[in-house]
Design a protein around this motif. Structure first.
Motif, PDB file in Angstrom:
ATOM      1  N   GLU A 525       0.863  -1.204   0.000  1.00  0.00           N
ATOM      2  CA  GLU A 525       0.000   0.000   0.000  1.00  0.00           C
ATOM      3  C   GLU A 525       0.894   1.247   0.000  1.00  0.00           C
ATOM      4  O   GLU A 525       0.659   2.201  -0.742  1.00  0.00           O
ATOM      5  CB  GLU A 525      -0.877  -0.033   1.243  1.00  0.00           C
ATOM      6  CG  GLU A 525      -2.064   0.901   1.188  1.00  0.00           C
ATOM      7  CD  GLU A 525      -2.869   0.810   2.483  1.00  0.00           C
ATOM      8  OE1 GLU A 525      -3.219  -0.313   2.892  1.00  0.00           O
ATOM      9  OE2 GLU A 525      -3.120   1.876   3.084  1.00  0.00           O
ATOM     10  N   GLU A 526       1.945   1.199   0.827  1.00  0.00           N
ATOM     11  CA  GLU A 526       2.884   2.335   0.872  1.00  0.00           C
ATOM     12  C   GLU A 526       3.617   2.484  -0.463  1.00  0.00           C
ATOM     13  O   GLU A 526       3.786   3.585  -0.981  1.00  0.00           O
ATOM     14  CB  GLU A 526       3.893   2.151   2.002  1.00  0.00           C
ATOM     15  CG  GLU A 526       4.876   3.317   2.106  1.00  0.00           C
ATOM     16  CD  GLU A 526       5.904   3.148   3.213  1.00  0.00           C
ATOM     17  OE1 GLU A 526       5.505   2.769   4.333  1.00  0.00           O
ATOM     18  OE2 GLU A 526       7.098   3.401   2.942  1.00  0.00           O
ATOM     19  N   TYR A 527       4.023   1.347  -1.024  1.00  0.00           N
ATOM     20  CA  TYR A 527       4.748   1.336  -2.297  1.00  0.00           C
ATOM     21  C   TYR A 527       3.937   2.052  -3.384  1.00  0.00           C
ATOM     22  O   TYR A 527       4.465   2.847  -4.165  1.00  0.00           O
ATOM     23  CB  TYR A 527       5.023  -0.115  -2.672  1.00  0.00           C
ATOM     24  CG  TYR A 527       5.795  -0.318  -3.947  1.00  0.00           C
ATOM     25  CD1 TYR A 527       7.174  -0.132  -3.995  1.00  0.00           C
ATOM     26  CD2 TYR A 527       5.147  -0.724  -5.116  1.00  0.00           C
ATOM     27  CE1 TYR A 527       7.879  -0.343  -5.159  1.00  0.00           C
ATOM     28  CE2 TYR A 527       5.853  -0.931  -6.282  1.00  0.00           C
ATOM     29  CZ  TYR A 527       7.221  -0.743  -6.306  1.00  0.00           C
ATOM     30  OH  TYR A 527       7.918  -0.945  -7.470  1.00  0.00           O
ATOM     31  N   THR A 528       2.644   1.775  -3.396  1.00  0.00           N
ATOM     32  CA  THR A 528       1.778   2.371  -4.421  1.00  0.00           C
ATOM     33  C   THR A 528       1.460   3.832  -4.091  1.00  0.00           C
ATOM     34  O   THR A 528       1.585   4.707  -4.949  1.00  0.00           O
ATOM     35  CB  THR A 528       0.460   1.570  -4.535  1.00  0.00           C
ATOM     36  OG1 THR A 528       0.794   0.201  -4.767  1.00  0.00           O
ATOM     37  CG2 THR A 528      -0.399   2.078  -5.676  1.00  0.00           C
ATOM     38  N   SER A 529       1.080   4.084  -2.843  1.00  0.00           N
ATOM     39  CA  SER A 529       0.642   5.437  -2.485  1.00  0.00           C
ATOM     40  C   SER A 529       1.788   6.457  -2.549  1.00  0.00           C
ATOM     41  O   SER A 529       1.569   7.641  -2.785  1.00  0.00           O
ATOM     42  CB  SER A 529       0.019   5.446  -1.091  1.00  0.00           C
ATOM     43  OG  SER A 529       1.003   5.164  -0.130  1.00  0.00           O
ATOM     44  N   GLN A 530       3.011   6.005  -2.354  1.00  0.00           N
ATOM     45  CA  GLN A 530       4.149   6.928  -2.387  1.00  0.00           C
ATOM     46  C   GLN A 530       4.671   7.144  -3.812  1.00  0.00           C
ATOM     47  O   GLN A 530       5.675   7.831  -4.012  1.00  0.00           O
ATOM     48  CB  GLN A 530       5.291   6.390  -1.521  1.00  0.00           C
ATOM     49  CG  GLN A 530       4.951   6.222  -0.052  1.00  0.00           C
ATOM     50  CD  GLN A 530       5.014   7.542   0.713  1.00  0.00           C
ATOM     51  OE1 GLN A 530       5.920   8.330   0.517  1.00  0.00           O
ATOM     52  NE2 GLN A 530       4.050   7.776   1.556  1.00  0.00           N
ATOM     53  N   GLY A 531       4.038   6.518  -4.781  1.00  0.00           N
ATOM     54  CA  GLY A 531       4.401   6.780  -6.179  1.00  0.00           C
ATOM     55  C   GLY A 531       5.461   5.856  -6.754  1.00  0.00           C
ATOM     56  O   GLY A 531       5.885   6.031  -7.899  1.00  0.00           O
ATOM     57  N   TYR A 532       5.895   4.854  -5.979  1.00  0.00           N
ATOM     58  CA  TYR A 532       6.954   3.967  -6.493  1.00  0.00           C
ATOM     59  C   TYR A 532       6.438   3.029  -7.584  1.00  0.00           C
ATOM     60  O   TYR A 532       7.184   2.665  -8.488  1.00  0.00           O
ATOM     61  CB  TYR A 532       7.587   3.171  -5.345  1.00  0.00           C
ATOM     62  CG  TYR A 532       8.346   4.072  -4.413  1.00  0.00           C
ATOM     63  CD1 TYR A 532       9.611   4.544  -4.749  1.00  0.00           C
ATOM     64  CD2 TYR A 532       7.778   4.504  -3.216  1.00  0.00           C
ATOM     65  CE1 TYR A 532      10.294   5.408  -3.910  1.00  0.00           C
ATOM     66  CE2 TYR A 532       8.457   5.370  -2.370  1.00  0.00           C
ATOM     67  CZ  TYR A 532       9.705   5.808  -2.726  1.00  0.00           C
ATOM     68  OH  TYR A 532      10.380   6.672  -1.903  1.00  0.00           O
ATOM     69  N   ALA A 533       5.162   2.650  -7.490  1.00  0.00           N
ATOM     70  CA  ALA A 533       4.596   1.790  -8.536  1.00  0.00           C
ATOM     71  C   ALA A 533       4.615   2.520  -9.877  1.00  0.00           C
ATOM     72  O   ALA A 533       4.894   1.923 -10.925  1.00  0.00           O
ATOM     73  CB  ALA A 533       3.173   1.383  -8.159  1.00  0.00           C
ATOM     74  N   ASP A 534       4.375   3.832  -9.833  1.00  0.00           N
ATOM     75  CA  ASP A 534       4.406   4.621 -11.076  1.00  0.00           C
ATOM     76  C   ASP A 534       5.823   4.685 -11.644  1.00  0.00           C
ATOM     77  O   ASP A 534       6.027   4.588 -12.849  1.00  0.00           O
ATOM     78  CB  ASP A 534       3.897   6.041 -10.814  1.00  0.00           C
ATOM     79  CG  ASP A 534       2.404   6.057 -10.506  1.00  0.00           C
ATOM     80  OD1 ASP A 534       1.727   5.100 -10.930  1.00  0.00           O
ATOM     81  OD2 ASP A 534       1.946   6.997  -9.838  1.00  0.00           O
ATOM     82  N   MET A 535       6.789   4.890 -10.730  1.00  0.00           N
ATOM     83  CA  MET A 535       8.183   4.920 -11.186  1.00  0.00           C
ATOM     84  C   MET A 535       8.550   3.596 -11.852  1.00  0.00           C
ATOM     85  O   MET A 535       9.170   3.566 -12.916  1.00  0.00           O
ATOM     86  CB  MET A 535       9.124   5.115  -9.986  1.00  0.00           C
ATOM     87  CG  MET A 535       9.143   6.486  -9.390  1.00  0.00           C
ATOM     88  SD  MET A 535      10.419   6.472  -8.099  1.00  0.00           S
ATOM     89  CE  MET A 535       9.928   7.867  -7.141  1.00  0.00           C
ATOM     90  N   SER A 536       8.159   2.510 -11.188  1.00  0.00           N
ATOM     91  CA  SER A 536       8.470   1.184 -11.710  1.00  0.00           C
ATOM     92  C   SER A 536       7.863   1.004 -13.101  1.00  0.00           C
ATOM     93  O   SER A 536       8.497   0.466 -14.010  1.00  0.00           O
ATOM     94  CB  SER A 536       7.929   0.128 -10.742  1.00  0.00           C
ATOM     95  OG  SER A 536       7.992  -1.133 -11.320  1.00  0.00           O
ATOM     96  N   LYS A 537       6.625   1.472 -13.262  1.00  0.00           N
ATOM     97  CA  LYS A 537       5.949   1.328 -14.553  1.00  0.00           C
ATOM     98  C   LYS A 537       6.705   2.080 -15.639  1.00  0.00           C
ATOM     99  O   LYS A 537       6.859   1.600 -16.764  1.00  0.00           O
ATOM    100  CB  LYS A 537       4.510   1.837 -14.436  1.00  0.00           C
ATOM    101  CG  LYS A 537       3.688   1.579 -15.686  1.00  0.00           C
ATOM    102  CD  LYS A 537       2.249   1.991 -15.519  1.00  0.00           C
ATOM    103  CE  LYS A 537       1.443   1.707 -16.775  1.00  0.00           C
ATOM    104  NZ  LYS A 537       2.015   2.221 -17.998  1.00  0.00           N
TER     105      LYS A 537
END
Lengths: 547, 317
Positions: A525-537
């Protein structure tokens, strides 16, 4: 007026000094000024740091390499190496003198402290004064290659004598794994090697375990029994829950199993971030459970490899995943020195440990550090042929890179080493043996740069049967038979921009879950909410766009 | 015209004066050259903050893109807030502890004992942070070999070894542990300045207070503490100007599990530069460094203003 005059004087002095400094700075960007340690190719090297110029150099050099008959031997080169080459304290001067004699090339060496090697490489490259040759790990090789710092040696390799000597060379697969986007920026001298899991036989005996684990349930059950039998705080530890660089998970393979925390290429050729897959979530839960059950030491978070080794040596731990080969002997020797039972059992990979690219249970063979040639090198074809290729000639030069210099690192003279100590050993005349370590007396050298057990080319009259201990050979064979090669991720702008933050966050989340500070769901949840999932994408998209 | 005529003798006078004291100017010259080369010339590097520069390709001017990226990064803001919070709390705690210890030391009558205690509490200041971190990692280890956890286990605060507290590896415990380590290491040294102030207090004041019937506590409250007040404020103000400079102590004690509470701006810059797993973007890290310097500069000016008020017109710059 007095103030004005003083201000004027100070301002003038400042401008003059700043201009002078600025001028020096810009010249260093555009010219290849050398000092005694710096690049000293035979003729004035190409001085441009422009990426396009470098690319042109790649193209032309690649074509030229095809015509091997025209290749000229360089007279003088500068190499930048880490501590895997003999250091000054360990007879580097003698080694280089012998190497110069064998290759006929004058060699200047830049050798920073091993632990700070990549920091210094970065500074050297940023300074614009590049060595002709340098050793790089896969991540750095991909990054510098994409920036035009490294010469593409694909053509030189394809046309090399080494490639043609198939009967003696078994490194094709290793070299193939180093290609990045069709380019080859470095040549490995050995297999990458990797880690196997060692268990103390004495602990197994005490716990009454007679059958070695073949799957995770059995492995976990073994850890529980060892803990109970020995009454220790923890049974296993590692240097970090997640490694800082590829292959990331090699110190805790039973817990990670098929999980991969970074970018990898799937079977269909597309790229993905393994951190976002279910396998990684399951791995994090396994780590948390093992810490909670008192099996995996939570201080893994802060341990370095030396800390874990010391805990293994003082019998605080019974299970340790560490390098195959020579380290099997080192672990055994240190246990003996501490008066402990030194028999170790190397486990085969458990059934669930199937990393990316593997078709069955396997340990991970890391991408070998490679010898790279920079685009500032005046004669890259010559350096490849007469320096890098010669390193694996199967004869005298390879012998030097494998065992060092006679009289300094090895000998065949009749002599007794460590006389009067428990280690005393006598060698007959003509018996090959490694000599006492110059820097740390009391321990023998085991190899030079090329580990004889990891060599890609067969060495004529190789004395390794007499130098390699049986336990080291056994561990190495187990690894070789049960490992899969790692891979290189090509560098993109997005990867360069975000990977540092991503790996820091991933490592932080894995550690927090493992030490019970958050659940797996909270971590993601933190990974996604902090924007890291977007960076990964963005990184995944950039990697897929390369295709 | 008349102005010029007046200026000429003045300029001549200046040059004459400089010539007269040429020896002093000659002695000043190395310092001047040193300052220019090592303090001012490196400042030219701030131009990279406005470029995309990885040390290989020529820098591309991108103006404020690095700053835009910086302000959009959660990790940056986390490091910024951590820097301010950790520095200020650390400053207040260590100053408070130093004042208390200085007053207590001042009350010790036996000179030999006082000197021995002073020496003991000064010593940690001379230990490197790396050694300090290693020692406290052992003391705070979540295992039976960890002194604190063993003690807690023995007195029953912790029921079993599985409940041991990972002080340096748990976000909830990291900062308290960090502050305690700082107090242990730096408090003794900070007492020096307070001890000097206490030594300067007129003993007549204590005598008069005794005659008026004041006890030990009364003398401390009505004489010692008011006399120390200005020194305390001065110490706090001087140190406030340096709150952005926090690296070594945080760097050696932090780890993956505690970065959210321990990562400060200087360690953030370090990780971005040397631990990014890729070629560093010097433009970005220079931008962060420049921002940190600007905030530090503002703090210095603010503190200078406060200092002038507290120290009767004497600023810190």
């Amino acid at each position: 007026m007095k103030k004005k005059a003083l201000s004027l004087l100070l301002a003038s002095a400042m401008v003059v000094s700043l201009t002078a400094c600025g001028g020096g700075n810009s010249s260093s960007e555009s010219s290849n000024t050398t000092d005694s340690n710096a690049s000293t190719s035979t003729t004035d090297a190409s001085t441009s740091t422009d990426a396009n110029a470098s690319t042109d150099a790649n193209a032309s050099s690649g074509d030229a390499a095809a015509e091997t008959s025209d290749i000229e031997k360089p007279e003088e080169i500068t190499i930048m190496v880490d501590g895997t080459v003999f250091t000054e304290e360990n007879g580097r001067d003698q080694f280089i003198a012998k190497l110069e004699e064998l290759t006929g090339i004058k060699i200047n060496v830049i050798q920073p402290d091993h632990d700070a090697y990549y920091d210094v490489v970065g500074q050297q490259i940023a300074g614009g004064d590049w060595p002709d040759v340098l050793i790089l790990a896969s991540t750095q090789m991909a990054g510098y290659g994409s920036e035009g710092v490294l010469w593409d040696m694909a053509s030189a390799w394809e046309n090399s004598d080494l490639k043609k000597r198939q009967e003696a060379y078994n490194g094709d697969g290793v070299v193939s794994s180093m290609y990045i986007d069709g380019k080859l920026y470095g040549m490995p001298a050995t297999h990458g090697n990797g880690c196997v899991t060692y268990v103390k036989q004495a602990w197994l005996d005490e716990a009454g375990i007679t059958t070695l684990p073949t799957n995770y349930d059995e492995y976990y059950d073994m850890l529980l029994k060892l803990k109970e039998a020995k009454g220790v705080d923890y049974v296993v530890a590692a240097a970090g829950f997640l490694g800082a660089e590829a292959p990331f998970v090699n110190y805790l393979p039973e817990f990670y199993q098929d999980a991969w925390p970074s970018f990898y290429q799937k079977d269909d050729g597309t790229w993905a971030d393994g951190f976002e897959e279910q396998s990684m979530k399951d791995a994090m839960q396994r780590l948390a459970d093992a810490v909670k059950d008192g099996l995996l030491d939570p201080e893994t978070n802060t341990y370095g490899t030396a800390d874990v080794r010391n805990k293994f040596y003082d019998d605080s731990l019974g299970v340790f995943t560490y390098w195959a080969g020579t380290w099997a002997s080192n672990l055994k020797n240190n246990l003996e020195n501490n008066g402990l039972d030194s028999e170790l059992v190397a486990l085969s990979p458990i059934a669930e440990a199937v990393p990316p690219l593997a078709s069955g249970p396997a340990y991970i063979d890391r991408v070998s550090p490679a010898w790279c040639i920079t685009t500032q090198c005046e004669n890259p074809e010559g350096v490849f042929k007469y320096f890098i290729e010669a390193m694996q000639d199967g004869a005298d030069t390879q012998f030097l890179w494998t065992y060092g210099v006679e009289g300094t690192h090895w000998s065949t003279a009749a002599e007794t080493l460590y006389a009067g100590t428990e280690q005393e050993v006598t060698y007959a005349d003509g018996e090959f043996h490694m000599l006492d370590n110059l820097e740390t007396p009391g321990s023998q050298y085991t190899k030079a740069h090329i580990d004889p057990m990891l060599a890609l080319t067969e060495l004529a009259d190789d004395p390794r049967e007499t130098t390699v201990k049986p336990e080291a050979l056994a561990a190495q064979q187990l690894f070789n038979e049960n490992s899969v090669g790692a891979f290189v991720v090509p560098a993109t702008d997005e990867l360069n921009q975000y990977n540092g933050d991503l790996m820091t966050e991933k490592s932080s989340l894995v550690t927090k879950v493992a030490t019970g500070q958050m659940t797996v769901d909270q971590a993601y949840e933190e990974y996604t909410s902090q924007g890291y999932a977007d960076m990964s994408k963005q990184v995944v998209d950039s990697l897929n766009a390369l295709q | 015209m008349s102005g010029k005529k007046q200026a000429k003798p003045s300029a001549n006078k200046t040059w004459a004066k400089m010539y007269k004291y040429r020896g002093f100017y000659l002695m000043f010259l190395p310092v001047f050259v040193f300052a220019v080369i090592f303090f001012y010339a490196p400042m030219l590097g701030v131009r990279y903050a406005f470029t995309n520069y990885n040390g290989i390709r020529k820098p591309d001017i991108i103006w404020f893109e690095n700053f835009q990226r910086m302000f959009s990064m959660k990790n940056f803001w986390s490091a910024f807030v951590n820097t301010i919070q950790i520095s200020i709390v650390k400053l207040l705690l260590t100053t408070f502890a130093a004042v208390v210890i200085a007053i207590l030391l001042n009350e010790i009558g036996n000179l030999l004992f006082k000197k021995v205690v002073q020496t003991i509490i000064y010593l940690p200041h001379f230990m490197s942070w790396v050694v300090t971190a290693s020692v406290f990692s052992l003391i705070l280890s979540p295992s039976s070999s960890g002194l604190v956890n063993s003690f807690l286990l023995n007195i029953g605060v912790i029921k079993s070894s599985n409940e041991m507290i990972y002080f340096l590896g748990d976000s909830r415990w990291w900062r308290p542990a960090y502050y305690i380590i700082n107090i242990w290491k730096e408090t003794g040294w900070q007492t020096v300045i307070f001890m000097a102030t206490l030594a300067g207090i007129n003993t007549d004041l204590y005598e008069a207070a005794s005659i008026d019937g004041a006890g030990r506590w009364g003398k401390m409250w009505y004489i010692t503490f008011p006399q120390l007040k200005n020194t305390i404020l001065t110490v706090i103000i001087l140190n406030l100007a340096k709150v952005m400079n926090l690296f070594e102590s945080a760097f050696v004690l932090q780890n993956d599990a505690t970065l959210d509470v321990s990562n400060v701006l200087e360690t953030y810059i370090y990780y971005q530069t040397f631990n990014s797993g890729a070629i560093p973007n010097y433009g970005y890290t220079t931008a962060v460094g420049l921002f940190k310097s600007l905030v530090g500069c503002v703090l210095v000016l603010v503190c200078n203003h406060w200092s002038k008020k507290v120290r009767e017109g004497r600023g810190i710059v």
